[in-house]
Enzyme design. Structure first.
Site, PDB file in Angstrom:
ATOM      1  CE  LYS A  16      -5.381  17.984  17.064  1.00  0.00           C
ATOM      2  NZ  LYS A  16      -5.237  18.488  15.690  1.00  0.00           N
ATOM      3  CE  LYS A  73      -4.404  14.177  16.519  1.00  0.00           C
ATOM      4  NZ  LYS A  73      -4.395  15.208  15.539  1.00  0.00           N
TER       5      LYS A  73
HETATM    6  C1  PBG Z   1      -3.441  18.940  12.534  1.00  0.00           C
HETATM    7  C2  PBG Z   1      -3.180  17.584  13.068  1.00  0.00           C
HETATM    8  C3  PBG Z   1      -2.272  17.179  14.061  1.00  0.00           C
HETATM    9  C4  PBG Z   1      -2.317  15.799  14.097  1.00  0.00           C
HETATM   10  C5  PBG Z   1      -3.268  15.393  13.165  1.00  0.00           C
HETATM   11  N1  PBG Z   1      -3.818  16.517  12.563  1.00  0.00           N
HETATM   12  C6  PBG Z   1      -1.265  17.916  14.827  1.00  0.00           C
HETATM   13  C7  PBG Z   1      -1.521  18.870  15.875  1.00  0.00           C
HETATM   14  O1  PBG Z   1      -2.626  19.141  16.312  1.00  0.00           O
HETATM   15  O2  PBG Z   1      -0.499  19.434  16.254  1.00  0.00           O
HETATM   16  C8  PBG Z   1      -1.460  14.934  14.968  1.00  0.00           C
HETATM   17  C9  PBG Z   1      -1.302  13.552  14.509  1.00  0.00           C
HETATM   18  C10 PBG Z   1      -0.185  12.784  15.109  1.00  0.00           C
HETATM   19  O3  PBG Z   1       0.483  13.192  16.069  1.00  0.00           O
HETATM   20  O4  PBG Z   1       0.033  11.686  14.597  1.00  0.00           O
HETATM   21  N2  PBG Z   1      -4.009  19.831  13.385  1.00  0.00           N
END
Ligand code: PBG
Length: 326
Positions: free
Chosen positions: A194, A247
């Site tokens: 991520k 992601k």
């Molecule tokens: C929680 C999380 C996030 C997303 C999914 N789970 C946000 C972040 O890390 O700020 C982002 C998903 C999206 O932007 O569609 N940590």
């Protein structure tokens, strides 16, 4: 002498015959935001068509989703009360736990994924406990809370645990916690790759989880790095991840391909909020054709090697696929 590539592009039917990449409804996972509020279905301004939905309005949304052919959803909870430790995230009757129960009671065969993180539940918006001196997120102390969160989600009926917090060791801790609680049959879809990304902005509006100070760069990855993704993958495989999320998706198609080539577990592309909002904004302005653009983007993720796609477009895509068939 030259090759005549156009021979295989001559008619729609021939083009269909030689199509290499296909998108199916089974590939799609649809995110739903469940808010702890009396009676609410509120559109998120930066994400047209996506809502914060209260428990009592969930059924109409689920009917729609189910009827379109979606059999897999990922749930995010927005609690009424947030605190420094994200207590509502691991409360057995928190909004996400109640949401999971509701979905499973209405649609037992719906695959319910639970996003396992604390940022939606903390008042500071970070994904874990804050060290009062350094203001950094404390790793190992946070792990304990994530385990409690995952176990309470599994108890509520979640079919898959999807931890997105990026603390080191989260897969092994959660695996151990689930096993100890009798949930050894519940898989972990790790968000281990991520990146720290500007594409999460609209999600943070939706989940009301924008950090009140600093950013997430000490735990989410630097977008310049490719080898680091391989290190995260190695750890997560060793720790017992059953599926791997990359992601965001579109700016990271190279990473999706690397991951696909480096492991044998299902690879999941998270087509994040900012990617959704950009398409919506451009199409609202008449600058692109939304339908063809969405299908092109989805195909590119699958072509890059994604087996599954988490996307806010899932409902639209189901409609497109239905229309294509007739
Ligand atoms: C929680 C999380 C996030 C997303 C999914 N789970 C946000 C972040 O890390 O700020 C982002 C998903 C999206 O932007 O569609 N940590």
């Amino acid at each position: 002498m030259f090759d005549r590539h156009r021979k295989l592009r001559r008619t729609p039917t021939i083009r269909k015959m030689v199509k290499e990449t296909h998108l199916h409804k089974e590939d799609l996972i649809y995110p739903i935001f469940i808010i702890e509020a009396p009676d609410q279905k509120k559109e998120i301004p930066s994400m047209p068509g996506i809502y914060q939905i209260s428990l009592n309005r969930l059924e109409e949304e689920l009917d729609d989703v189910y009827q379109l052919g979606i059999r897999s959803i990922i749930l995010f909870g927005i609690p009424l009360h947030k605190d420094a430790c994200g207590t509502e995230g691991y409360h057995d009757h928190g909004i996400i736990q109640e949401g999971i129960r509701k979905v499973k009671s209405l649609y037992p065969d719906m695959v319910v994924l639970a996003d396992t993180c604390l940022c939606e539940y903390t008042d500071h918006g970070h994904c874990g406990l804050i060290d009062e001196h350094t203001h950094d997120v404390k790793n190992d102390e946070t792990l304990e809370l994530l385990v409690k969160t995952a176990v309470s989600q599994a108890k509520a009926g979640a079919d898959i645990i999807a931890p997105s917090n990026m603390m080191d060791g989260f897969v092994t801790s959660i695996r151990q916690g689930l096993d100890d609680a009798g949930f050894e049959h519940i898989p972990i879809m790790s968000y281990g790759i991520k990146y720290s990304s500007s594409f999460y902005g609209p999600f943070r509006d939706a989940a009301e989880s924008t950090p009140s100070f600093g950013d997430r760069k000490t735990y989410q990855m630097d977008s310049s790095n490719r080898l680091e993704a391989m290190r995260e993958l190695e750890s997560d495989l060793m720790e017992g991840a059953d599926m791997m999320i990359v992601k965001p998706a579109l700016s990271y198609l190279d990473i999706i391909r690397d991951v696909r080539n480096s492991c044998n577990i299902p690879v999941v592309a998270y087509n994040v909020s900012g990617e959704y909002s950009m398409v919506k904004a451009a199409s609202a302005n008449g600058w692109i054709d939304e339908r063809t653009n969405v299908m092109e983007q989805m195909t590119s993720m699958k072509r890059a090697g994604a087996d599954l796609i988490i996307t806010y477009f899932a409902k639209d895509i189901c409609k497109y696929l239905d229309e294509e068939r007739v």
